[in-house]
Design an enzyme around this catalytic site. Structure first.
Site, PDB file in Angstrom:
ATOM      1  N   ASP A  49     -29.206 -35.911 -97.557  1.00  0.00           N
ATOM      2  CA  ASP A  49     -29.861 -35.048 -96.235  1.00  0.00           C
ATOM      3  C   ASP A  49     -31.023 -34.108 -96.341  1.00  0.00           C
ATOM      4  O   ASP A  49     -31.292 -34.057 -97.825  1.00  0.00           O
ATOM      5  CB  ASP A  49     -28.790 -33.824 -95.764  1.00  0.00           C
ATOM      6  CG  ASP A  49     -28.017 -34.391 -95.384  1.00  0.00           C
ATOM      7  OD1 ASP A  49     -27.825 -36.136 -95.507  1.00  0.00           O
ATOM      8  OD2 ASP A  49     -26.658 -33.844 -94.979  1.00  0.00           O
ATOM      9  N   ARG A  50     -32.555 -34.454 -95.738  1.00  0.00           N
ATOM     10  CA  ARG A  50     -33.348 -33.541 -95.904  1.00  0.00           C
ATOM     11  C   ARG A  50     -33.210 -31.794 -97.005  1.00  0.00           C
ATOM     12  O   ARG A  50     -33.951 -31.585 -97.635  1.00  0.00           O
ATOM     13  CB  ARG A  50     -34.170 -33.512 -94.502  1.00  0.00           C
ATOM     14  CG  ARG A  50     -35.535 -32.651 -94.545  1.00  0.00           C
ATOM     15  CD  ARG A  50     -36.116 -32.489 -93.364  1.00  0.00           C
ATOM     16  NE  ARG A  50     -37.370 -32.082 -93.585  1.00  0.00           N
ATOM     17  CZ  ARG A  50     -38.184 -31.708 -92.773  1.00  0.00           C
ATOM     18  NH1 ARG A  50     -37.743 -32.208 -91.021  1.00  0.00           N
ATOM     19  NH2 ARG A  50     -39.698 -31.680 -92.795  1.00  0.00           N
TER      20      ARG A  50
END
Length: 239
Positions: free
Chosen positions: A66-67
């Site tokens: 995930d970012r």
């Protein structure tokens, strides 16, 4: 020919944890997208382009983070290695370990078996194991409580669904601090106002897999990012 974008002169180099002739691993910072995405149009900086420019050759991510998640991110340097590495992730033969700071006191050990629905509406099996490394109670009032309790957990996802760890800990009412939208908005506001925390406290600390050429077991570990370290200290964890 693929166009290579230029890295700004003040760009901080990515931390390379491992590199050989067929693959490279980095310690991905919080907030860095792995690659271009139609749902994230507010940035033009991506791990794929940054690493490609840094080492001077094409790279392909073998998996995703995930970012908002930091930690070990693995790339292949040729198509054969990419296929080999991706097959290990698909066949669940890769051991992935995460650390997270969550609200409340978690059980000593736990198994979260809770199916998740993806963005296409398909419900899939999702399994996460965890153990509690440490608990802390700090003199910070929250709601009707005079103190606040938190746990540092080590997490082992057995499946790889989107936002799985984040959704699973929210499901057992121990949301990850700094997680939006799956976490606790009131806790996130507390951490923003008291500690100026804007990041999510989830870190991919270790990955173990089979080398795509030699077949030997490779274990790569990534140190905590600076904000994770700061919050461990602020919350009075002993690690």
């Amino acid at each position: 020919m693929e166009e290579v974008t230029q890295v700004p002169q003040d760009s901080t180099p990515l931390e390379i944890l491992y590199q050989d002739e067929v693959m490279v691993a980095i310690n991905k910072p919080n907030g860095l997208l792995v690659h271009r995405s139609p749902i994230a149009t507010n940035t033009n900086v991506f791990a794929v382009q940054e690493l490609r420019n840094q080492i001077g050759q094409k790279v392909s991510p073998a998996h995703r983070l995930d970012r908002k998640t930091s930690g070990v991110l693995l790339f292949a340097l040729n198509p054969e290695s990419l296929t080999h590495l991706q097959s290990q992730f698909e066949n669940r033969t890769v051991d992935k370990t995460y650390h997270a700071i969550v609200r409340g006191y978690t059980e000593d050990e736990g198994l979260i078996d809770y199916p998740l629905t993806n963005d296409k509406g398909k419900t899939q099996e999702a399994i996460t194991r965890y153990k509690t490394l440490e608990r802390t109670e700090v003199p910070v009032a929250f709601g009707k409580h005079a103190t606040s309790r938190y746990s540092l957990v080590e997490v082992y996802p057995e499946t790889g669904r989107m936002h799985q760890i984040r959704k699973h800990f929210a499901h057992i009412l121990h949301p990850i601090i700094g997680d939006r939208p799956h976490g606790c908005n009131k806790q996130n506001k507390l951490f923003l106002e008291k500690w100026n925390l804007t990041e999510m406290l989830l870190h991919a600390i270790e990955i173990e897999f089979e080398h795509p050429v030699s077949g030997e077991k490779i274990k790569i570990k990534a140190d905590y990012q600076s904000e994770f370290k700061r919050m461990l200290e602020s919350l009075e964890f002993s690690v």
